[in-house]
Design a protein around this motif. Structure first.
Motif: not given
Length: 526
Positions: A122-124, A119-120, A127
């Protein structure tokens, strides 16, 4: 009178014949005919990116009459050049990063932590977020376990999601695994000596992206070490498994590179060589040309753990960022503005010029086009003092996957095998190397280093030694490259599919496109 019988004459004939054959085999290559292969002559045709491979073009491979690449019992690198002193790394870096063995790394994560990593991303996608994991490292009869270590994704343009598509969570026992780069930080969450592996705390785990030969970057770092370039990172092969809690078995990611992290620990391990370890380490990324006209307005920042990319990123001593920035700008001003004897005296004062030029000789001999001189990219620098004017400056090579014939049209270079080593990039824009080479005594150091690398008496870049070394590594790793990502499951002697010189080969000694031979033919003579 000396008498010869038939057997003695026959034996003499065989000896002479073998000597003649040996002379033919070991003769250094002269000029390479550009028109006989797809090498930039009139008959050359660019290979479409991702195009089909031509059947039956593996070429003939040399025999197995070369020395064992892992046999260091002679105490030299195959000739007159002694092996460099690496006693400072004994039992630590040289134990962890050993090219003669294939360690196993097993990483275990909970399903919640793995989903957090997905999920991190997908967010950036850039990251730097770490998740908690357990790690096990096994090599040379030793097994080391580390509870609560840290794992994150790595890479710039090469970053990938390690499983599935965007928005998807982990699929138990039905996962679509993807090769990607990781950073394993054994001390991320637990700051104690038990969370170090022979005094190593971080390991960069890198898949062989765009290198179906499974050797390019590791060959380069190995060559740096053989040539005594102590500023280069240690590296070696490993096998990698990741087990997500709930799966019936771990995912086998295959044969990976593991590379020493370049950080404050990297500097501290070499503190006696650097002279001090408490000062300014910079990561330099495109367009980091060290030209004062650009540096004074460049994107200069400290590592804020955000995942953002800065042109010049201070990785250590960040509490003194402003002073470090002033030092960097002043360095670039002197590098760009000083001329003649004033420049010569200054660069001799602030830099180990011989080490720098021998470093760059390796950089150019392996065809590293995505570098400082040609593309203002992929290097670190270290200042061993925080004083604005009183320091020693060191160049640290970095990121050597697109080498040994993986080439593209970039900057001044269109063919990394044949391009002139004395004019590797735009000196007017990137002054560090080209400006130094305008000084006769320094140009001689560089040219001598290039010739030393190509000398068949030394176990360095010469084609027979290089082929033997790579074949030795292949024999060690080839049974293990098949993996659960179903990517890169076999070794092929090819550059990247997007390379503009697709016909470069490493293992075919008889090919007119053998990269080691082509490159050696481009080297200026002493």
């Amino acid at each position: 009178m000396i008498k010869f019988n038939f057997r003695s004459l026959l034996a003499l004939f065989v000896v002479v014949a073998l000597m003649l054959v040996g002379c033919v085999v070991d003769e250094p290559l002269g000029d390479v005919d550009d028109t006989t292969g797809n090498g930039g002559g009139d008959n050359w045709t660019e290979k479409p990116v991702g195009g089909d491979e031509k059947p039956g073009d593996e070429g003939s491979e040399p025999g197995d009459d070369t020395d064992d690449p892992n046999d260091d019992n002679t105490g030299s690198n195959g000739g007159s050049t002694p092996l460099p002193d690496t006693s400072w790394a004994e039992g630590e870096l040289d134990w962890v990063f050993d090219m003669s063995v294939l360690p196993e790394i097993h990483i275990s994560v909970t399903e919640d932590q793995w989903n957090e990593l997905l999920m991190e991303y997908d967010r950036d996608s850039q990251t730097n977020h770490y998740i908690h994991c357990d790690a096990e490292f096994e090599s040379k009869g030793e097994k080391h376990t580390f509870a609560d270590a840290g794992l994150r994704l790595r890479g710039n343009t090469s970053r990938r999601r390690p499983e599935g598509n965007g928005g998807e969570k982990h699929k138990r026992n039905n996962s679509d695994w993807h090769h990607c780069h990781f950073m394993l930080n054994l001390r991320k969450f637990q700051k104690d000596d038990a969370h170090e592996l022979h005094n190593v705390r971080k390991i960069y785990l890198k898949w062989h992206k765009d290198d179906r030969a499974y050797c390019r970057e590791l060959y380069c770092y190995d060559l740096f070490r053989r040539f005594g370039i102590w500023t280069a990172a240690y590296s070696s092969y490993c096998r990698l498994w990741i087990h997500v809690e709930g799966d019936s078995k771990p995912a086998y990611y295959g044969v990976y590179e593991m590379i020493e992290a370049i950080d404050d620990k990297f500097v501290k391990k070499r503190k006696d060589l650097f002279g001090d370890h408490k000062h300014n380490l910079w990561k330099c990324s495109y367009p980091a040309n060290l030209n004062y006209n650009d540096v004074r307005n460049a994107n200069i920042h400290f590592d804020d753990d955000s995942g953002a990319t800065y042109t010049y990123e201070l990785k250590s001593n960040i509490e003194n960022f402003n002073a470090a920035k002033e030092q960097l700008i002043e360095f670039s001003r002197n590098l760009t503005k000083l001329q003649g004897d004033e420049f010569k005296n200054w660069i001799a004062k602030v830099c180990d010029v011989e080490l720098l030029l021998r470093t760059y000789a390796v950089n150019v001999i392996v065809g590293m086009w995505d570098d400082y001189w040609n593309n203002s990219n992929n290097y670190y620098i270290y200042f061993n003092s925080s004083d604005k004017n009183d320091y020693k400056f060191f160049f640290i090579p970095f990121d050597y996957d697109n080498t040994l014939g993986t080439s593209t049209h970039c900057g001044a270079i269109s063919d990394s095998g044949r391009h002139d080593p004395l004019n590797w990039g735009d000196t007017n824009n990137r002054p560090l190397i080209g400006k130094i080479l305008q000084i006769d005594e320094y140009r001689k150091i560089y040219v001598d280093a290039l010739n030393e690398l190509c000398d068949p008496a030394n176990d360095l870049f010469y084609y027979t030694h290089s082929i033997a070394r790579i074949k030795g590594w292949h024999s060690m790793i080839s049974p293990y490259v098949d993996n659960d990502t179903e990517e890169d499951c076999e070794i092929k002697d090819r550059p990247a599919g997007w390379s503009n010189y697709y016909d470069y080969r490493l293992l075919d000694a008889n090919s007119s496109m053998n990269f080691f031979k082509v490159k050696a033919s481009s080297i200026p003579k002493k």
